[in-house]
Scaffold this motif. Sequence first.
Motif, short mmCIF file in Angstrom:
data_model
loop_
_atom_site.label_atom_id
_atom_site.label_comp_id
_atom_site.label_asym_id
_atom_site.label_seq_id
_atom_site.Cartn_x
_atom_site.Cartn_y
_atom_site.Cartn_z
N ARG A 109 0.82 -1.21 0.00
CA ARG A 109 0.00 0.00 0.00
C ARG A 109 0.85 1.26 0.00
O ARG A 109 0.52 2.24 -0.66
CB ARG A 109 -0.96 -0.04 1.19
N VAL A 110 1.96 1.24 0.73
CA VAL A 110 2.86 2.39 0.71
C VAL A 110 3.45 2.57 -0.68
O VAL A 110 3.52 3.69 -1.20
CB VAL A 110 3.97 2.22 1.77
N LEU A 111 3.86 1.47 -1.30
CA LEU A 111 4.44 1.56 -2.64
C LEU A 111 3.41 2.06 -3.64
O LEU A 111 3.72 2.90 -4.50
CB LEU A 111 4.96 0.19 -3.07
N ARG A 112 2.19 1.57 -3.55
CA ARG A 112 1.14 2.00 -4.49
C ARG A 112 0.91 3.50 -4.39
O ARG A 112 0.80 4.19 -5.40
CB ARG A 112 -0.15 1.24 -4.20
N ARG A 113 0.85 4.02 -3.17
CA ARG A 113 0.63 5.46 -3.00
C ARG A 113 1.84 6.25 -3.48
O ARG A 113 1.70 7.32 -4.11
CB ARG A 113 0.36 5.77 -1.53
N ALA A 114 3.05 5.75 -3.24
CA ALA A 114 4.25 6.45 -3.70
C ALA A 114 4.26 6.55 -5.21
O ALA A 114 4.65 7.58 -5.78
CB ALA A 114 5.50 5.74 -3.20
N ARG A 115 3.83 5.51 -5.89
CA ARG A 115 3.77 5.55 -7.35
C ARG A 115 2.77 6.59 -7.84
O ARG A 115 2.97 7.22 -8.87
CB ARG A 115 3.41 4.17 -7.89
N GLU A 116 1.71 6.79 -7.08
CA GLU A 116 0.76 7.84 -7.44
C GLU A 116 1.38 9.23 -7.26
O GLU A 116 1.09 10.14 -8.04
CB GLU A 116 -0.50 7.72 -6.58
N LEU A 117 2.21 9.38 -6.25
CA LEU A 117 2.81 10.68 -5.96
C LEU A 117 3.87 11.06 -6.99
O LEU A 117 4.05 12.25 -7.28
CB LEU A 117 3.44 10.65 -4.56
N VAL A 118 4.59 10.08 -7.53
CA VAL A 118 5.65 10.37 -8.52
C VAL A 118 5.47 9.45 -9.73
O VAL A 118 6.25 8.51 -9.93
CB VAL A 118 7.06 10.22 -7.90
N PRO A 119 4.44 9.69 -10.53
CA PRO A 119 4.15 8.77 -11.64
C PRO A 119 5.25 8.67 -12.68
O PRO A 119 5.30 7.68 -13.42
CB PRO A 119 2.87 9.37 -12.25
N ASP A 120 6.14 9.66 -12.75
CA ASP A 120 7.20 9.61 -13.74
C ASP A 120 8.47 8.92 -13.23
O ASP A 120 9.45 8.79 -13.97
CB ASP A 120 7.57 11.04 -14.18
N VAL A 121 8.45 8.48 -11.98
CA VAL A 121 9.60 7.80 -11.39
C VAL A 121 9.30 6.31 -11.30
O VAL A 121 8.22 5.92 -10.86
CB VAL A 121 9.93 8.38 -10.00
N GLU A 122 10.25 5.49 -11.70
CA GLU A 122 10.05 4.04 -11.66
C GLU A 122 10.44 3.49 -10.30
O GLU A 122 11.58 3.63 -9.86
CB GLU A 122 10.88 3.37 -12.75
N LEU A 123 9.47 2.85 -9.62
CA LEU A 123 9.74 2.15 -8.37
C LEU A 123 9.46 0.67 -8.61
O LEU A 123 8.32 0.28 -8.86
CB LEU A 123 8.85 2.68 -7.23
N LEU A 124 10.50 -0.12 -8.57
CA LEU A 124 10.40 -1.54 -8.88
C LEU A 124 10.35 -2.37 -7.61
O LEU A 124 11.20 -2.21 -6.72
CB LEU A 124 11.60 -1.99 -9.72
#
Length: 325
Positions: A109-124
Amino acid sequence: MSLAPDAVAPRLLRAFLAVVDELHFTRAAARLYVAQQALSRDVRRLERELGVELFVRTTRQVALTPDGERLVPYARRVLEAQDALVEAFRQARPLLVDLNSPGLATGVRVLRRARELVPDVELLARYESGLTHAAAEILAGRLDVSFGRFAGLDPAVRARLEQQPVRYEPMAVILPDDHRLAALDAVPLAELRGETVYAGAGNPRTPEWTELARELFAGRGIELAPAAPLVVGEEEFARFMAKTRTPVLAVVDFPPMPRSVLRPLVDPVPLSPVSLVWRKGLTHPGLDALRRAAVEHAKAEVWLSHPQDGWIPAADALVMMTFTR
């Protein structure tokens, strides 16, 4: 004959090429948005550093010398390489994030929200299964961020890492679906007296979890199951549990497993302290987003509220109150 310096500032090469392209100092200065005096100063400095004259200047025109002609292709290649380097690092590299095990909700859930905050940054996402193993991967540069019990790491390892508390996650027990305690909505710790419970003993990736279980079971008549081969996969987990009938210590958000039930532990409620963990000195927009996402979830879902009947080792309580801001 003067010797060329070991390095030439890219700014000086840009000034040189602007004059080459314009063959006019005033126009070249305007192109670079600098004063003509500053441009002339940079060209003269480049000539001094290289020990050559690059331009023939008259009141009517500017022309390249033979040495200037010779420098042009080199200067263009250097600046093209620098531009390529800057472009390659303008977009942040992918951030590798360990979620411990597939399905554990806190990290997901933390990762999902972080991806929403920085959609142009790749979090793998990666699944390293245990903070002890993940911390070694972080320090070796093969992983960037993980989640887990920070107090369970070796002090020498902790000294090279930073952490941010995310959640006091209530603990649970996984039982065969026909176990004597399976019918309960929640399992009091006293009901586990006389049981042998598996908590990862022998798994070199998760000693911090085994140690937490050992502290929880101490004085309560609960035995820690001996070391066993690591079971991977839902079906293999179900087969192994059906054969051994050994309850498994888990957290309340552990994903469902076949032919078993998950029951929260109560009286008291044992808490698994979850921190976001990363290497000291790491800067990355993805890390900033993860930290912000963790704070948002902690506030919205009261993840860092310690229940009155909660149990946690003193060392973990101290860690969860002392963190990198």
